[in-house]
Motif scaffolding. Structure first.
Motif, PDB file in Angstrom:
ATOM      1  N   ASN A 175      38.681  39.581  34.058  1.00  0.00           N
ATOM      2  CA  ASN A 175      38.539  40.851  34.782  1.00  0.00           C
ATOM      3  C   ASN A 175      38.485  40.594  36.289  1.00  0.00           C
ATOM      4  OD1 ASN A 175      38.271  43.661  34.956  1.00  0.00           O
ATOM      5  ND2 ASN A 175      36.033  43.526  35.040  1.00  0.00           N
ATOM      6  N   PHE A 176      39.360  39.715  36.756  1.00  0.00           N
ATOM      7  CA  PHE A 176      39.396  39.397  38.188  1.00  0.00           C
ATOM      8  C   PHE A 176      40.092  40.521  38.951  1.00  0.00           C
ATOM      9  CE2 PHE A 176      41.294  37.324  41.941  1.00  0.00           C
ATOM     10  CZ  PHE A 176      40.149  36.803  42.515  1.00  0.00           C
ATOM     11  N   ASP A 177      39.501  40.962  40.043  1.00  0.00           N
ATOM     12  CA  ASP A 177      40.011  42.096  40.811  1.00  0.00           C
ATOM     13  C   ASP A 177      41.039  41.623  41.845  1.00  0.00           C
ATOM     14  OD1 ASP A 177      40.469  44.453  42.098  1.00  0.00           O
ATOM     15  OD2 ASP A 177      38.449  44.686  42.934  1.00  0.00           O
ATOM     16  N   LEU A 178      42.326  41.714  41.489  1.00  0.00           N
ATOM     17  CA  LEU A 178      43.387  41.298  42.403  1.00  0.00           C
ATOM     18  C   LEU A 178      43.508  42.231  43.600  1.00  0.00           C
ATOM     19  CD1 LEU A 178      46.152  40.278  39.826  1.00  0.00           C
ATOM     20  CD2 LEU A 178      44.815  38.748  41.266  1.00  0.00           C
ATOM     21  N   ASP A 179      43.157  43.497  43.412  1.00  0.00           N
ATOM     22  CA  ASP A 179      43.264  44.447  44.522  1.00  0.00           C
ATOM     23  C   ASP A 179      42.350  44.058  45.680  1.00  0.00           C
ATOM     24  OD1 ASP A 179      45.108  45.979  43.159  1.00  0.00           O
ATOM     25  OD2 ASP A 179      43.594  47.294  42.284  1.00  0.00           O
ATOM     26  N   LYS A 180      41.273  43.403  45.372  1.00  0.00           N
ATOM     27  CA  LYS A 180      40.275  43.062  46.385  1.00  0.00           C
ATOM     28  C   LYS A 180      40.836  42.127  47.452  1.00  0.00           C
ATOM     29  CE  LYS A 180      35.551  41.232  46.796  1.00  0.00           C
ATOM     30  NZ  LYS A 180      34.379  40.713  46.034  1.00  0.00           N
ATOM     31  N   TYR A 181      41.762  41.259  47.053  1.00  0.00           N
ATOM     32  CA  TYR A 181      42.254  40.241  47.980  1.00  0.00           C
ATOM     33  C   TYR A 181      43.707  40.459  48.395  1.00  0.00           C
ATOM     34  CZ  TYR A 181      37.943  37.977  46.599  1.00  0.00           C
ATOM     35  OH  TYR A 181      36.622  37.712  46.355  1.00  0.00           O
ATOM     36  N   SER A 182      44.286  41.562  47.993  1.00  0.00           N
ATOM     37  CA  SER A 182      45.644  41.889  48.421  1.00  0.00           C
ATOM     38  C   SER A 182      45.669  42.062  49.945  1.00  0.00           C
ATOM     39  CB  SER A 182      46.090  43.182  47.734  1.00  0.00           C
ATOM     40  OG  SER A 182      47.394  43.525  48.096  1.00  0.00           O
ATOM     41  N   PRO A 183      46.683  41.532  50.649  1.00  0.00           N
ATOM     42  CA  PRO A 183      47.926  40.918  50.174  1.00  0.00           C
ATOM     43  C   PRO A 183      47.893  39.387  50.168  1.00  0.00           C
ATOM     44  CG  PRO A 183      48.138  41.400  52.496  1.00  0.00           C
ATOM     45  CD  PRO A 183      46.718  41.761  52.109  1.00  0.00           C
TER      46      PRO A 183
END
Length: 293
Positions: free
Chosen positions: A265-273
């Motif tokens: 459940n790692f939040d990719l949106d948090k570190y975009s881009p």
């Protein structure tokens, strides 16, 4: 190429450095070498690193540290470094800023990023990365490097006669390889993948320029259309070949981290881009945190 990596005494004796440059921020040659993103970047002795890219060879060594920067000796002029190698090392990107996006509450990622300080996403030749990551499937890094160097010796141009260093071959040069040359590369089932891809690029059915114009989603899908390219390889090509810093390759080690540390459940949106940089911190940092890669 084997002589280059083994003949440390010759490298020490030669006056190979022409000038010096100042580099500010996260930059660690050893960590870059071991990051898994580049296959023609090696320490050759006495703190000297050699990288081969864009038909050129660069030797570089840290001379000394200052408070917030370091001075490096380089085997080219300052102008060549700024014209070619500044971008190659992605020195315009602020990696400290990216690391500062990570909360201390995420102990795993924070510690991994701290340990990985100095890793950068190099801006490499897209064609070289397509071929190299097709070769990389089910091979460890030493085996990948050996296969890549053999390919260069079989089909590339000789760019350093004394060191027997060859450029990475173009699609045209690979298209004209003999069966004997292909066999020397010992690529096994990957040979049929590469022959198909080479043919497409040789006949201009697909070009690097056309791929560079695509957005991330379209580029990813176009790379998946290449014979032998799956999701992980496509993501690696995007990140390391096209410098799409949001690409997040998932190999067996990253999948294990995502499961064990984040319950998938790692939040990719948090570190975009910058998810690709975060992925590198996870991968490289996992070395220090007890995982062998």
């Amino acid at each position: 190429m084997q002589e280059l990596f083994q003949n440390e005494i010759d490298v020490k004796k030669q006056n190979i450095f022409q000038s010096e440059v100042e580099i500010i921020g996260d930059f660690d040659l050893k960590k870059i070498e071991n990051s898994g993103e580049v296959f023609r970047f090696n320490e050759v002795g006495n703190g000297i690193f050699c990288t081969i890219a864009f038909g050129r060879v660069l030797y570089i060594r840290k001379k000394f540290n200052q408070t917030d920067h370091a001075i490096y000796e380089i085997s080219c002029s300052k102008q060549e470094f700024m014209d070619i190698w500044y971008d190659y090392f992605d020195l315009s990107t602020d990696y400290e800023k990216i690391r500062n996006m990570i909360s201390k509450e995420d102990k795993f990622l924070y510690n991994a990023a701290e340990y990985s300080k100095g890793v950068r996403i190099l801006i490499q030749d897209p064609w070289e990365m397509i071929v190299s990551f097709v070769i990389s499937q089910r091979k460890n890094i030493p085996a990948i490097k050996k296969a890549v160097e053999t390919l260069c010796e079989c089909a590339g141009n000789l760019i350093d006669k004394d060191k027997k260093i060859y450029s990475f071959p173009t699609p045209e040069q690979m298209y004209n390889m003999s069966e004997e040359d292909w066999n020397k590369c010992a690529l096994g089932y990957r040979t049929k993948y590469l022959k198909s891809i080479v043919e497409q690029f040789y006949y201009k059915e697909i070009t690097i320029a056309s791929l560079q114009e695509l957005d991330d989603d379209k580029l990813y899908n176009k790379l998946l259309d290449l014979y032998g390219v799956g999701p992980k390889v496509a993501s690696c090509i995007m990140l390391f070949g096209f410098h799409r810093l949001n690409s997040f390759p998932k190999d067996v080690w990253i999948l294990r981290i995502l499961e064990e540390q984040y319950n998938n459940n790692f939040d990719l949106d948090k570190y975009s881009p910058y998810n690709g940089v975060i992925q590198q911190y996870m991968f490289y940092g996992s070395l220090e945190l007890g995982r062998k890669v």
